[in-house]
Design a protein around this motif. Structure first.
Motif, PDB file in Angstrom:
ATOM      1  N   LEU A 174       0.991  -1.020  -0.223  1.00 50.03           N
ATOM      2  CA  LEU A 174       0.145   0.046   0.032  1.00 50.03           C
ATOM      3  C   LEU A 174       1.421   1.781  -0.140  1.00 50.03           C
ATOM      4  CD1 LEU A 174      -3.023  -0.634   2.186  1.00 50.03           C
ATOM      5  CD2 LEU A 174      -3.029  -0.073  -0.070  1.00 50.03           C
ATOM      6  N   ASP A 211      -5.911   3.377  -4.929  1.00 49.39           N
ATOM      7  CA  ASP A 211      -5.926   1.714  -3.826  1.00 49.39           C
ATOM      8  C   ASP A 211      -6.671   2.221  -3.194  1.00 49.39           C
ATOM      9  OD1 ASP A 211      -3.617   0.837  -5.012  1.00 49.39           O
ATOM     10  OD2 ASP A 211      -2.020   1.431  -3.552  1.00 49.39           O
ATOM     11  N   VAL A 251      -9.870  -0.318  -2.883  1.00 48.72           N
ATOM     12  CA  VAL A 251     -10.427  -1.282  -1.673  1.00 48.72           C
ATOM     13  C   VAL A 251     -11.791  -0.780  -1.365  1.00 48.72           C
ATOM     14  CG1 VAL A 251     -10.131  -1.323   1.174  1.00 48.72           C
ATOM     15  CG2 VAL A 251      -8.392  -0.974  -0.815  1.00 48.72           C
ATOM     16  N   SER A 252     -12.234   0.739  -1.306  1.00 53.36           N
ATOM     17  CA  SER A 252     -13.819   0.951  -0.976  1.00 53.36           C
ATOM     18  C   SER A 252     -14.776  -0.100  -2.729  1.00 53.36           C
ATOM     19  CB  SER A 252     -14.318   2.147  -1.573  1.00 53.36           C
ATOM     20  OG  SER A 252     -15.136   2.554  -1.696  1.00 53.36           O
ATOM     21  N   GLY A 263     -13.610  -2.569  -4.039  1.00 58.61           N
ATOM     22  CA  GLY A 263     -14.080  -3.875  -3.881  1.00 58.61           C
ATOM     23  C   GLY A 263     -15.021  -4.626  -3.036  1.00 58.61           C
ATOM     24  N   ARG A 264     -14.576  -4.234  -1.751  1.00 61.81           N
ATOM     25  CA  ARG A 264     -15.839  -4.028  -0.486  1.00 61.81           C
ATOM     26  C   ARG A 264     -17.315  -4.479  -1.116  1.00 61.81           C
ATOM     27  NH1 ARG A 264     -13.279   0.076   2.664  1.00 61.81           N
ATOM     28  NH2 ARG A 264     -15.746   1.298   2.478  1.00 61.81           N
ATOM     29  N   PHE A 323     -11.238  -7.296   2.623  1.00 61.05           N
ATOM     30  CA  PHE A 323     -10.137  -7.155   2.877  1.00 61.05           C
ATOM     31  C   PHE A 323      -9.564  -7.476   4.510  1.00 61.05           C
ATOM     32  CE2 PHE A 323     -12.247  -5.228  -0.652  1.00 61.05           C
ATOM     33  CZ  PHE A 323     -10.680  -5.614  -1.199  1.00 61.05           C
ATOM     34  N   LEU A 362      -9.168   3.304   4.630  1.00 63.12           N
ATOM     35  CA  LEU A 362      -9.157   1.737   4.024  1.00 63.12           C
ATOM     36  C   LEU A 362     -10.890   1.227   4.294  1.00 63.12           C
ATOM     37  CD1 LEU A 362      -6.066   0.527   2.647  1.00 63.12           C
ATOM     38  CD2 LEU A 362      -7.281   1.657   1.685  1.00 63.12           C
ATOM     39  N   ILE A 381     -10.646  -1.279   6.524  1.00 55.91           N
ATOM     40  CA  ILE A 381     -10.636  -2.324   7.102  1.00 55.91           C
ATOM     41  C   ILE A 381     -10.364  -2.951   8.409  1.00 55.91           C
ATOM     42  CG2 ILE A 381      -8.117  -4.370   6.266  1.00 55.91           C
ATOM     43  CD1 ILE A 381      -7.638  -3.070   3.949  1.00 55.91           C
ATOM     44  N   VAL A 396      -2.549  -2.438  -5.866  1.00 53.44           N
ATOM     45  CA  VAL A 396      -3.743  -3.007  -4.982  1.00 53.44           C
ATOM     46  C   VAL A 396      -4.836  -3.152  -5.823  1.00 53.44           C
ATOM     47  CG1 VAL A 396      -5.123  -3.119  -2.763  1.00 53.44           C
ATOM     48  CG2 VAL A 396      -2.646  -2.797  -2.665  1.00 53.44           C
ATOM     49  N   ARG A 397      -4.909  -1.622  -6.954  1.00 51.36           N
ATOM     50  CA  ARG A 397      -6.129  -1.191  -7.780  1.00 51.36           C
ATOM     51  C   ARG A 397      -5.899  -2.145  -8.915  1.00 51.36           C
ATOM     52  NH1 ARG A 397      -9.614   3.394  -8.397  1.00 51.36           N
ATOM     53  NH2 ARG A 397     -10.849   2.350  -9.979  1.00 51.36           N
ATOM     54  N   ILE A 410      -7.902  -5.452  -8.010  1.00 56.48           N
ATOM     55  CA  ILE A 410      -8.696  -5.419  -7.301  1.00 56.48           C
ATOM     56  C   ILE A 410      -9.356  -5.142  -9.148  1.00 56.48           C
ATOM     57  CG2 ILE A 410     -10.567  -4.105  -6.439  1.00 56.48           C
ATOM     58  CD1 ILE A 410      -8.425  -3.278  -3.847  1.00 56.48           C
TER      59      ILE A 410
END
Length: 167
Positions: free
Chosen positions: A14, A35, A39-40, A42-43, A49, A67, A69, A143-144, A147
């Protein structure tokens, strides 16, 4: 098997691995908005996560909060055990978990997951154990990239990523 969760290291994944220290000993780290948004997204798509880091403290907590998480393992010395715990908490098989790591202390987790990913620029020991090496570096949207690829439903190595080559 479909990937349903992403567990990741923090420093070098990250972040770009840089730590800024001021005269008082306070530390700062930079994360990419790409990123955060990834994550947003993805959630919202139903991915779970976890952050699993050898480091802990206020900066780690701030990154987790930013994030959103809540599955966090700060100061972790056995990342494979943390991945197993995370998977069990969400009733997942290890084959359904992606782990993103960049250094020697991530290898045990990379070896047990269904998809092992290293960001571009990761240490050779991690890249050699990864199924996939991203085109973007840690702290620069790696990370993005993972995802987005997973959410597109494509094989991770078919879109914007490369297979790592064993040394």
């Amino acid at each position: 098997m479909t990937i349903k969760a992403i567990a990741m290291d923090v420093d070098g994944v990250l972040t770009d691995g840089t730590v800024w220290l001021d005269a008082a000993g306070s530390e700062s780290k930079r994360i990419a908005f790409a990123d955060i948004m990834g994550v947003s997204l993805g959630r919202r798509a139903g991915l779970f996560f976890a952050l699993i880091s050898g480091e802990g403290g206020g900066t780690f907590d701030a990154i987790a909060t930013k994030l959103g998480i809540t599955d966090t393992y700060p100061g972790c010395k056995d990342k494979a055990a943390a991945v197993r715990h995370f998977a069990a908490q969400h009733e997942l098989e290890l084959a359904e978990v992606c782990f993103i790591g960049d250094d020697v202390n991530d290898v045990s987790a990379l070896e047990i997951c269904g998809l092992a990913v290293a960001p571009a620029g990761a240490q050779p020991v991690a890249s050699a154990r990864a199924d996939i090496v991203t085109t973007r570096p840690g702290g620069g949207g790696s990370v993005r990239e993972v995802i987005d690829t997973l959410l597109a439903g494509a094989r991770p190595d078919a879109v914007a990523m490369s297979h790592s080559e064993p040394s």
